[in-house]
Design an enzyme around this catalytic site. Structure first.
Site, PDB file in Angstrom:
ATOM      1  N   SER A 153      -1.371   2.559  -5.097  1.00  9.74           N
ATOM      2  CA  SER A 153      -1.852   1.272  -5.588  1.00  9.74           C
ATOM      3  C   SER A 153      -0.888   0.155  -5.192  1.00  9.74           C
ATOM      4  CB  SER A 153      -2.061   1.357  -7.102  1.00  9.74           C
ATOM      5  OG  SER A 153      -2.928   0.351  -7.556  1.00  9.74           O
TER       6      SER A 153
ATOM      7  N   ASP B 196       5.959 -11.480 -17.968  1.00  7.95           N
ATOM      8  CA  ASP B 196       5.907 -12.865 -17.493  1.00  7.95           C
ATOM      9  C   ASP B 196       5.764 -12.915 -15.975  1.00  7.95           C
ATOM     10  OD1 ASP B 196       6.137 -13.850 -20.055  1.00  7.95           O
ATOM     11  OD2 ASP B 196       8.306 -14.117 -19.949  1.00  7.95           O
TER      12      ASP B 196
ATOM     13  N   HIS C 144      -8.594   6.807  -9.641  1.00  4.94           N
ATOM     14  CA  HIS C 144      -7.565   6.015  -8.963  1.00  4.94           C
ATOM     15  C   HIS C 144      -6.204   6.704  -9.023  1.00  4.94           C
ATOM     16  CE1 HIS C 144      -5.586   2.528  -7.361  1.00  4.94           C
ATOM     17  NE2 HIS C 144      -4.939   2.270  -8.487  1.00  4.94           N
TER      18      HIS C 144
END
Length: 329
Positions: free
Chosen positions: A130, A226, A285
């Protein structure tokens, strides 16, 4: 805030007991300055299993919200079965690696360009899942001399569209509220209850909860939410590149996954002209978690020379026909 990065290393000269070291790593300053400067590499946390130095090492890169321990059992199996050195790495802003405001693929590639030569692991066999697969592809395209061969696990060099609402997931993670000094089992249960209205899939919640850690009596996320939230669009995309990677490449796909679309095939063939594709049936996945034995077998088969024991009808060695616009297997 200071973070502890646990770094395991093993002597390269031959078998022997592992060495472990601990280094205190502070949050890194911004490394994404202007003027086109190279991103500043970070000291990544890693685990290295010893093996025969005459063969290229296997290097595993995890996906978004993952960490190096995702590949623990896979790494041990391949180190034992192949006799090779096996490295698993925490990406920046993940696991025990330091945090940084920069979460670009260029920065993640630069981290590895710094680490792999230090460990004497180039050229290597790069295996990325990924987000880690996109990092692996970019590194191979930028520095092909560092990558002996490449395996991209259920990802392509195209924009990833078949994913859940990641910004909403991240917002839900940031909003959890867990009282101080509660037991870990209770903290995980509370976090799961607070995430469940937004993240319906229990397996996804359990995966995300592996990032919940206790620091000074408080439970916090060890990933840098963040930075991930700020760069989510870049993480789903892929840097535009022109030069191809000439080495052997395997795109290993989950039979039940939709991450790699047929529309991605032309770009795969353009950037990776030696690409093969193999599908693992009954895998989603997270192929390495759904079908670990098939995952290991596929990697071992790809390491063998053409005509070796790994060659079989299960391989889908295809090519893209430009005039017809079709991918042939």
């Amino acid at each position: 805030m200071l973070r502890w990065a646990r770094v395991w290393s093993v002597p390269h000269g031959g078998p022997g007991p592992s060495r472990s070291g601990f280094s205190r790593v502070s949050i890194a300053p911004s490394s994404g300055g202007g003027g086109g400067a190279e991103p500043r590499p970070l000291p990544l946390s890693y685990t290295l299993l010893d093996g025969e130095p005459s063969h290229p090492a296997l290097v595993f890169l995890h996906g978004l919200f993952g960490c190096k321990t995702n590949f623990n059992s896979i790494a041990k199996a391949l180190a034992q079965q192949t006799g090779r050195r096996v490295l698993t790495v925490d990406a920046r802003n993940h696991g025990d690696s330091p945090h940084s405001p920069n979460m670009s693929y260029e920065a993640m590639s630069q981290d590895l360009q710094d680490l792999l030569p230090q460990l004497g692991l180039v050229p290597c066999v790069l295996v990325g899942h990924s987000m880690g697969g996109k990092t692996a592809m970019l590194l191979a395209l930028q520095r092909p001399e560092l990558v002996e061969r490449l395996i991209a696990v259920d990802i392509s060099p195209a924009e990833t569209t078949s994913v859940s609402d990641l910004p909403t997931y991240m917002a839900a993670m940031r909003a959890i509220d867990i009282p101080a000094e509660v037991p870990r089992s209770r903290a995980r249960k509370l976090a799961d209850e607070q995430l469940s209205p937004v993240i319906k899939d229990m397996a996804v919640r359990q995966f995300l909860l592996t990032n919940l850690v206790e620091v000074d009596g408080r439970f916090v996320w060890r990933v840098n939410l963040d930075a991930l939230a700020q760069h989510v669009d870049a993480i789903m995309a892929f840097p535009p590149l022109q030069d191809a990677y000439p080495g052997p490449t395997l795109f290993l796909l989950g039979g039940n996954s939709q991450y790699v679309h047929p529309s991605h095939h032309p770009e795969i063939r353009r950037l990776f002209p030696q690409a093969q594709m193999q599908t693992v049936p009954d895998a989603g996945h997270w192929i390495h978690a759904d079908r670990p034995q098939d995952f290991v077998a596929a990697i071992r088969g790809f390491l063998l020379p053409p005509g070796g024991q790994g060659s079989s009808s299960s391989w889908t060695d295809g090519f893209f026909d430009g005039p017809t616009g079709r991918w042939h297997f």
